[in-house]
Design an enzyme around this catalytic site. Structure first.
Site, PDB file in Angstrom:
ATOM      1  CB  ILE A 121     -28.908 -83.942 126.559  1.00  0.00           C
ATOM      2  CG1 ILE A 121     -27.752 -83.699 127.549  1.00  0.00           C
ATOM      3  CG2 ILE A 121     -28.996 -85.402 126.176  1.00  0.00           C
ATOM      4  CD1 ILE A 121     -26.405 -84.204 127.101  1.00  0.00           C
ATOM      5  CD  GLU A 122     -32.256 -79.841 121.949  1.00  0.00           C
ATOM      6  OE1 GLU A 122     -33.021 -80.083 120.996  1.00  0.00           O
ATOM      7  OE2 GLU A 122     -31.572 -78.800 122.027  1.00  0.00           O
TER       8      GLU A 122
END
Length: 360
Positions: A121-122
């Site tokens: 996701i980050e």
């Protein structure tokens, strides 16, 4: 002809709507065996995977185009191949959207004979926000669905090098770790937020890297849930100014609240770095404080660049640490960016990088 149709129909029963693309149907069976030690490889496409050290590889996260040949070969070596999972967090605040995404990924994994998923996701998340809870629920629900539909499958989640809201990624690390099979800790890009002077530094300084694992363990996260990710790439920084002490001052490129970042430089693969090093103006230098190599070169305009990277000398102590404190394993971003040519020097460099993952 009848027997052939009967054989194909039996495959459809066993493997759903997809026909096994491997030489033998057994290679399409998902890998269920747990390894004591993970060597986790991110693959971004192409065919360089054929040159990986398959005696070490346990999991391949397929971030490139689906490659049935890779899946078949990995399975022949007892290694998992897992999907990439990413999507906007705003989308999954809605439960129905979340469920639809998970169902889609499970069905995709089944149709491609994959062994799980890596959730990458980050994105920035504020503690207590709707996205904060949605992300936590996504990991939990994804893990439950994969484990139910593909017994023995593996669900991993990528986390920043530190759990202390790096890049404003303020996740519920404890609950996420409990929910999934492992956390892949991205122990690189550690200069994504530079709070002080805008200067070039190591991508993953040793002491800073290891201290962050203490922070994860202080949260009571099981060390057997943690895989250390090391960089097989570095950063090429154009120096706006180079001090007499060799400090490379870089452009101010802000990122998520920090005034400076490694975005002032360019990511370069190890293959490029080794080629550039051979024609550098300084040769390989070593920084004792950061425990990392670097060098200088001049471009065609005469501007000085400072390149920071990791090599076997900087990776080995990290790998030793992984084993010393009993982490789940080690991996890298990414497996494709070594020089897999037949050049004798390149072959030696590449072999040493793989071997460094197991320590000094």
């Amino acid at each position: 002809m009848f027997l052939l149709l009967l054989f194909l129909s039996s495959l459809l029963v066993v493997y759903g709507t997809s026909v096994c693309p491997c030489e033998t149907p057994e290679l399409c069976r998902q890998i269920r065996e747990e390894r004591d030690f993970e060597v986790y490889v991110f693959d971004v496409g192409g065919k360089t995977w054929k040159s990986y050290n398959w005696s070490m590889v346990t999991t391949v996260a397929a971030f490139g185009k689906y490659d049935a040949e890779l899946m078949c070969y990995a399975h022949s070596k007892g290694a998992r191949v897992v999907l990439k999972g990413d999507l906007p967090l705003s989308y999954i605040v809605d439960q129905a959207n979340r469920t639809a995404w998970i169902t889609e990924k499970v069905n995709l994994a089944k149709s491609q004979f994959m062994d799980g998923i890596n959730i990458d996701i980050e994105q920035a998340v504020e503690t207590g926000s709707p996205e904060y809870y949605a992300l936590t629920n996504l990991v939990k629900e994804t893990t439950e669905a994969f484990h139910k539909e593909i017994p023995g499958s593996q669900v991993s989640f990528d986390v920043a090098w530190s759990p202390k809201c790096v890049d404003k990624r303020c996740y519920d690390y404890v609950t996420i770790a409990e929910s999934c099979d492992l956390l892949f800790v991205m122990s690189y890009d550690e200069q994504s937020q530079i709070p002080g002077d805008c200067i070039a530094m190591a991508n993953a300084p040793l002491h800073q890297t290891l201290k962050a694992y203490e922070d994860y363990l202080d949260l009571k996260i099981d060390p057997k849930k943690l895989v250390m990710g090391v960089p097989w790439y570095g950063y090429d920084y154009p120096c706006v100014n180079l001090s007499q002490e060799g400090i490379c001052y870089i452009d101010k490129v802000p990122f998520r609240g920090a005034p400076c970042s490694d975005a002032a430089g360019q990511q370069k693969p190890y293959e490029w770095i080794m080629a550039q090093l051979s024609s550098s103006s300084s040769g390989r230098q070593w920084d004792d404080q950061q425990q990392a190599p670097y060098f200088y070169y001049k471009d065609e305009t005469g501007q000085v660049h400072q390149v920071w990277y990791d090599d076997p000398q900087s990776i080995c102590p990290k790998a030793d640490f992984v084993k010393a404190i009993g982490l789940r394993g080690i991996g890298m971003w990414n497996g494709n960016i070594l020089d897999y040519s037949d050049d004798p020097v390149a072959k030696q460099q590449t072999s040493r990088m793989w071997n460094a993952l197991l320590g000094c």
